[in-house]
Design an enzyme around this catalytic site. Structure first.
Site, PDB file in Angstrom:
ATOM      1  CE1 TYR A 124     -24.477   2.837  16.257  1.00  0.00           C
ATOM      2  CE2 TYR A 124     -22.377   2.989  15.120  1.00  0.00           C
ATOM      3  CZ  TYR A 124     -23.404   2.235  15.619  1.00  0.00           C
ATOM      4  OH  TYR A 124     -23.369   0.877  15.483  1.00  0.00           O
ATOM      5  CE  LYS A 191     -39.459   1.486  23.145  1.00  0.00           C
ATOM      6  NZ  LYS A 191     -40.272   0.261  23.075  1.00  0.00           N
ATOM      7  CG  ASP A 225     -40.551  -2.306  20.902  1.00  0.00           C
ATOM      8  OD1 ASP A 225     -40.854  -1.388  20.115  1.00  0.00           O
ATOM      9  OD2 ASP A 225     -41.044  -2.393  22.038  1.00  0.00           O
ATOM     10  CG  ASP A 249     -25.270  -0.961  14.010  1.00  0.00           C
ATOM     11  OD1 ASP A 249     -24.764  -1.461  12.992  1.00  0.00           O
ATOM     12  OD2 ASP A 249     -24.837  -1.172  15.155  1.00  0.00           O
TER      13      ASP A 249
END
Ligand code: NAD
Length: 363
Positions: A124, A191, A225, A249
């Site tokens: 972002y 991640k 995930d 987000d």
């Protein structure tokens, strides 16, 4: 106490939900003078500037704002005015509670979790390189030289900065939030198995901060995930989630889905000494001016603002009034009815009236 608060009505459905929210907040009896400033489409029309300096100046001065959603047209020099406001004011923590309210349609009951999203960096940050540009070709060449890896020449590139400073700041914020709000557990979402340096740094920092709170708050980690799957399968296992910007987000919209959708998902953007409160939803332009959409998310954002001001009694009264109106499911907007075409659904303003009535009864 008397407060001066910046009010940014915003675009699309913004002015309607802001009007509903300010009336509900005022009904609690907390003394507020709103300083209204224009940002977004209205500001562009009036001043030729989508984010006039007066907006940021007003928030800096009052240290507090209630904000409606803003649409960012292409060609205004901003990727997103909303992101620009958060970055300019260094509102680094985005706090989005996901809480079930009886009467609201959802696949789940009794959800009560809080998403804390890092607001200042990650993908972002807005550092992007367009396909085909000379600077993009130069960057690709440099990256290939450094990494000995091939990037297709017809690629666009986005940069994902994750710093130790911003990671530590948001993770500390999450633990402090958990501690102060009697929450039991913080889960850091990442991640790091793939993005070993960026998400790896976020995770390493989370582990280090967690040690300082080990006697008070449980720490867990989850790969993003897997987190998405677990949230759908067993959301009650989670309490406070802390995430880098992009995952935050996405996961916060997922969490809004767990509690019945965007119409009731509230949010806050918080910095070290100022805060801007806004719903998770956007400007929903197709409903603009129709007095149709659900004002709950904006009103509950107002409740978060009252709690930030330590006006807890007023916040409780307002939240209980919202809860009661939702539970009765009578004076509610179309999206809260079992059947969206239900002719008994009421408008944005009338739902706010019903909430105000309950606030006043409790006075
Ligand atoms: P959106 O949240 O505006 O709307 C998506 C859909 O959600 C709507 O069509 C509507 O069906 C539903 N919805 C949203 N708010 C609702 C409410 N209060 N009551 C009932 N239903 C509601 O998302 P979008 O369509 O992706 O974005 C529209 C515009 O808003 C875009 O220009 C986007 O950039 C902007 N946006 C702004 C913010 C912000 O200001 N923070 C956030 C998201 C999107």
């Amino acid at each position: 106490m008397f407060y001066k608060i910046t009010l940014i009505p915003g675009d699309g459905i913004g002015p309607e939900v802001i009007e509903a929210a300010t009336r509900c907040i005022e009904a609690t009896g907390v003394g507020i003078e709103w300083e209204e400033v224009l940002a977004g489409g209205n500001a562009l029309d009036k001043y030729g500037d989508i984010l006039p300096k007066s907006v940021l100046d007003s928030v800096r001065k009052n240290r507090l704002a209630l904000k409606g959603p803003i649409i960012t047209p292409i060609g205004t020099g901003f990727r997103s005015v909303n992101v620009a406001i958060r970055q300019a004011l260094d509102l680094y923590a985005c706090v989005r509670p996901a809480k079930s309210y009886p009467g609201v349609k959802s696949h789940y009951k009794d959800i009560d979790l809080v998403v804390i999203r890092e607001n200042s960096e990650d993908l972002y940050a807005g550092i992007e390189f367009e396909v085909g540009k000379q600077e993009t070709r130069d960057l690709i060449e440099k990256i290939e030289e450094f990494t000995k890896k091939k990037i297709r020449p017809d690629s666009a590139i986005s940069i994902k900065p994750i710093s130790e400073f911003a990671s530590e700041r948001i993770i500390k914020f999450a633990f402090e939030y958990a501690h102060k709000n009697n929450r039991k557990k913080v889960t850091a979402v990442h991640k790091a198995n793939i993005m070993k340096f960026t998400d790896g740094l976020f995770l390493k920092t989370a582990r280090a901060v967690a040690k300082q709170y080990a006697d008070r708050v449980i720490f867990e980690e989850a790969i993003v995930d897997n987190m998405a799957m677990q949230l759908v399968q067993k959301p009650h296992n989670f309490d406070v989630l802390v995430l880098p910007n992009l995952y935050g987000d996405i996961i916060s919209d997922l969490c809004a889905g767990l509690i019945g959708g965007l119409g009731i998902a509230a949010g806050a953007n918080i910095g070290d000494n100022m805060a801007v409160f806004e719903a998770v939803h956007g400007a929903a332009p197709k409903y603009a001016g129709l007095n149709k959409v659900n004002p709950t998310a904006m009103i509950l954002s107002g409740c978060l603002m009252l709690r930030y001001l330590k006006e807890n009694e007023a916040a409780d009264r307002l939240e209980n009034a919202v809860k009661a109106v939702l539970a009765e499911a009578k004076a509610v907007t179309y999206d809260l009815k079992a059947n969206r075409d239900d002719p008994t659904s009421v408008g944005t303003s009338q739902m706010a009236d019903a909430i105000i009535q309950k606030v006043k009864i409790s006075l």
